[in-house]
Design an enzyme around this catalytic site. Structure first.
Site, PDB file in Angstrom:
ATOM      1  N   ASP A 294       0.857  -1.175   0.000  1.00 65.61           N
ATOM      2  CA  ASP A 294       0.000   0.000   0.000  1.00 65.61           C
ATOM      3  C   ASP A 294       0.907   1.243   0.000  1.00 65.61           C
ATOM      4  O   ASP A 294       2.124   1.156   0.100  1.00 65.61           O
ATOM      5  CB  ASP A 294      -0.963  -0.028   1.202  1.00 65.61           C
ATOM      6  CG  ASP A 294      -2.217   0.797   0.924  1.00 65.61           C
ATOM      7  OD1 ASP A 294      -2.184   1.657   0.014  1.00 65.61           O
ATOM      8  OD2 ASP A 294      -3.239   0.601   1.611  1.00 65.61           O
TER       9      ASP A 294
HETATM   10  C1  NOJ Z   1      -4.217   3.799  -0.003  1.00 66.95           C
HETATM   11  C2  NOJ Z   1      -5.363   2.870   0.217  1.00 66.95           C
HETATM   12  O1  NOJ Z   1      -5.241   2.242   1.470  1.00 66.95           O
HETATM   13  C3  NOJ Z   1      -5.517   1.806  -0.852  1.00 66.95           C
HETATM   14  O2  NOJ Z   1      -6.721   1.152  -0.666  1.00 66.95           O
HETATM   15  C4  NOJ Z   1      -5.428   2.393  -2.222  1.00 66.95           C
HETATM   16  O3  NOJ Z   1      -5.558   1.376  -3.183  1.00 66.95           O
HETATM   17  C5  NOJ Z   1      -4.108   3.123  -2.368  1.00 66.95           C
HETATM   18  N1  NOJ Z   1      -4.040   4.194  -1.394  1.00 66.95           N
HETATM   19  C6  NOJ Z   1      -3.915   3.695  -3.773  1.00 66.95           C
HETATM   20  O4  NOJ Z   1      -4.810   4.704  -4.013  1.00 66.95           O
END
Ligand code: NOJ
Length: 766
Positions: A294
């Site tokens: 993430d």
């Molecule tokens: C953070 C989020 O937790 C995740 O769900 C998402 O896919 C990513 N950012 C990318 O936007």
């Protein structure tokens, strides 16, 4: 079978994947090795040859570039020329094409970029939030959502979506409960598989398809206190029985990528977690795709304050500095680093120092290239920007989105006032009554507020001349502000009451703004924000008009203070682009509501976490007896509305549960039959639900576990028999050593139309 030799797992996996990739699978594998074998068959052999061929030509620097995943704000032409692996959040087809041309034509090996985006409940045609869509108990609803979302995404040049979000959660305070299918692993699993299949089709190289990425591995849905990103302490049995099943279902359905989570489980962060990424995902499940971290989650492995603040955020304190974070992430299973750049920047030095291996780098790159080949990017890397708009917001997609709203609304209460008669004079009241922005929910993709049909517009489409008064305004501001919720004054209440008084029937639209749920949007209070409860009270008490409360929100709300006074309550969640039409269909009876709650609604926030599939205790809750598992200030043990609950404009009877046999071997199966009858006077849908309970087991088993559901449409007077099949995947469970066990003894089966189902039958596992 469970792997116990942790230290050998990574090496074994790398060796095996390499062997299989080379088309050489030893005839005499040990059983551990066999379990690690990727599941794909001979059809992929030609891809494996191409992957190996390409890998053989790559320099270390090119391999480290493939491991890098950059955001739209970071990516430069230079990165594309250097062979960066992936880019996310960029959705302009011209720019995507431009970067792809640079990558393919100007980088040394011409490896295309994988473009990704958070198409969670739609790209441009925004569907109900996933928690709402889960209320449909209808896999077709989420299939429509992801089929259309994939087509719209692919049309701008995207080839991966960071969806489905499959984090089971018991945390109503957590803003991201909006993004998945609620508190139940079985419902989450069924819907996750449907989303994956719809987005990927049978072959995601298709121009209308994308590869999916179930997230966030793992147990991100239970942050302590409900605060996003917070730590989680989790038994092995809960991890495997409650949180991992939807991931497994998504992987089995073909998902070829996955995202590791921000949170730590038992002190081990998701993106440094050998147990979840290596042992389970890549080992036990044979996943041969790649795991992306993430957003800056690799940098966050470092202790604070970081040795080098330029390398991004910090926090978990399991790595001393950037190089240590990069090594830890790679060695525990991360194949692609999002936003932070530790593996790319320090890979060479880490390899020279022996802190990472060439095999592991090759394994990560092989996984990324494998997905790119499967995605057809090497054959057809470009998008036609001139055709991108044609794929968006098509009339058929809007029809499906409207249908999804109707199927996702849940009737929580009805004193006989709904459905309303559209020929009468309707008033729409409330801060969300004529709102476009909030209807899109917390992941609005590339949805545009202007595309949204507000409730007022939808109502006027069916009840022309409907009047409107806002009553008060909710706030979209980010705290700290003086009034982060809004609706802090009753100045508009008199006008609201007068508007209600002048009409025959009233729709009162209240709830949350979209900023109040989603990522980083925890609430410590889950009542209706601001003075909305008072607004309902005033409108209901000051008029003698029928008032139907319509809720727009992203989490279970505590409705104890309004449930008695509101004559009808309709839970509409954040319904997306067709909000107004879809909700009006239900209010005026064009659509008979049949949705059910995918999550328990507590009476008060203090009951959280409250969920139907809890384990029993030695002092089961009794509100009237001390020395029991009760709250002394809540005269009930139940939530206000339980999981699986929802009303209809007609009535149903679920009856006559019977089993095909009264005993079964551990590998056998049996059928449960249930009759469902429409006993009311209009056509409608009922969701027949089947639960089981294992009353005596080696570890306490949940008091109920959903193991089957079917949404059926019945004409008035019609009766149908629904059949469910149960086998060891239903009556077995994981114990605390991670073993899946099927224990002999009685299993109780319950059938009905909510998790309170009490019609029962039993069978014996021999
Ligand atoms: C953070 C989020 O937790 C995740 O769900 C998402 O896919 C990513 N950012 C990318 O936007």
């Amino acid at each position: 079978m469970r792997l116990t030799l942790k230290a050998t797992v990574a090496a074994l996996l790398v060796a095996l994947t390499a062997a299989i990739a080379g088309g050489v699978v030893a005839a005499t594998q040990s059983s551990d090795e066999a379990a690690l074998q990727p599941t794909r068959g001979p059809a992929d052999r030609s891809i494996e040859r191409k992957v190996n061929n390409l890998l053989g030509q790559m320099t270390l620097e090119e391999k480290l570039q493939q491991i890098q995943l950059l955001s739209d704000g970071q990516i430069t032409d230079e990165d594309a020329r250097n062979g960066v692996g992936g880019v996310f959040s960029l959705t302009d087809p011209q720019r995507i094409n431009q970067l792809q041309h640079i990558a393919v034509e100007e980088s040394r090996l011409g490896i295309p970029i994988l473009f990704a985006f958070d198409t969670i409940h739609g790209f441009r045609t925004i569907f109900p939030i996933p928690l709402g869509a889960a209320s449909s108990f209808d896999p077709d609803v989420v299939s429509d959502d992801h089929r259309i979302g994939a087509r719209e995404s692919a049309a701008v040049g995207l080839k991966q979506i960071y969806s489905p979000m499959v984090d089971v959660s018991h945390e109503a305070r957590w803003g991201r409960i909006a993004e998945a299918a609620g508190e139940d692993p079985y419902l989450n699993s069924v819907l996750a598989a449907a989303r994956v299949k719809a987005a990927q089709g049978s072959d995601y190289s298709d121009k209308r398809k994308v590869v999916t990425s179930p997230k966030h591995l793992a147990a991100y849905g239970e942050p302590e206190g409900g605060r996003d990103y917070n730590t989680t302490d989790m038994s092995e049995q809960r991890l495997r029985n409650l949180y991992l099943p939807p991931f497994k279902a998504a992987i089995d359905a073909g998902a070829d990528t996955s995202m590791c989570s921000f949170n730590a489980i038992n002190g081990v962060p998701g993106c440094a977690n050998e147990h979840t990424m290596l042992e389970i995902l890549k080992g036990e499940w044979g996943f041969d795709g790649f795991v992306e971290s993430d957003y800056t989650a690799v940098a966050e492995l470092r202790a604070c304050p970081p040795v080098n603040p330029d390398e991004g955020p910090c926090g978990h304190g399991v790595a001393e500095d950037g190089p240590a974070a990069g090594a830890l992430a790679l060695n525990t299973g991360v194949d692609s680093e999002m936003v932070s750049t530790n593996i790319r920047d320090f890979g060479e030095e880490l390899l020279a120092d022996g802190r990472i291996s060439q095999e592991r780098i090759d394994d990560a790159v092989r996984r990324i290239l494998r997905v790119k080949f499967r995605a057809g990017l090497f054959d057809d890397p470009y998008v036609n920007p001139d055709r991108a708009d044609d794929a968006q917001l098509r009339p058929g997609a809007l029809r499906q989105a409207r249908r999804a709203v109707g199927r996702s609304t849940v009737l929580l209460k009805n004193d006989g006032i709904l459905p309303f008669d559209p020929s009468l004079k309707t008033a729409v009241i409330g801060p969300l009554g004529d709102n476009q922005h909030d209807m899109l929910g917390p992941w609005w993709g590339r949805g545009d507020d202007d595309d949204v049909v507000s409730l007022l517009t939808g109502v006027r489409g069916q009840s022309p001349g409907a009047t409107f008064a806002q009553g008060c305004t909710l706030s979209n501001a980010e705290p700290p502000t003086e009034d982060p919720e809004g609706c802090g004054s009753d100045a508009g209440f008199a006008e609201a009451v007068a508007t209600a008084e002048a009409a025959d029937q009233v729709i009162l639209a209240v709830g949350e703004t979209r900023e109040m749920s989603g990522e980083a949007a925890a609430r410590s209070n889950i009542d209706l924000p601001g003075m909305q409860e008072q607004l309902i009270e005033e409108v209901v008490s000051a008029t003698d008009k029928p008032v139907a409360v319509v809720l727009f929100n992203g989490r279970p709300l505590a409705l104890e203070n309004i449930v008695d006074s509101a004559p009808a309550i309709l839970e509409a969640w954040f319904p997306g682009v067709q909000a107004g039409h879809g909700v009006a269909d239900v209010v005026f009876g064009e659509v008979n509501p049949g949705g059910k709650l995918p999550v328990s609604f507590p009476r008060r926030v203090g009951q959280v976490p409250i969920y139907y599939n809890h384990e029993p205790t030695g002092r089961p809750c009794d509100p009237n007896v001390k020395w029991n598992s009760r709250y002394r200030d809540i005269p009930s043990c139940d939530p206000l509305f339980e999981f699986g609950f929802g009303l209809s404009y007609t009535t149903f009877e679920v009856s006559n549960l019977r089993l095909s046999r009264d005993s079964v071997g551990p590998n056998g199966s049996l059928q449960a039959f249930v009759d469902v009858s429409n006993t009311g006077d209009r056509r409608g849908d009922e969701v027949v639900q089947l639960y089981i309970h294992d009353p005596v087991a080696s570890i306490s088993q949940p008091v109920r576990r959903l193991r089957g559901f079917e949404r059926v449409r019945l004409a008035r007077g019609e009766t149908r028999t629904v059949t469910f099949t149960l086998d060891k995947s239903d009556f077995g469970f994981y114990d605390n050593s991670g073993e899946f066990v099927v224990e002999p003894g009685r299993i109780d089966v319950y059938a009905g139309n909510s998790s309170k189902a009490d019609m029962s039958a039993s069978f014996e596992v021999r």
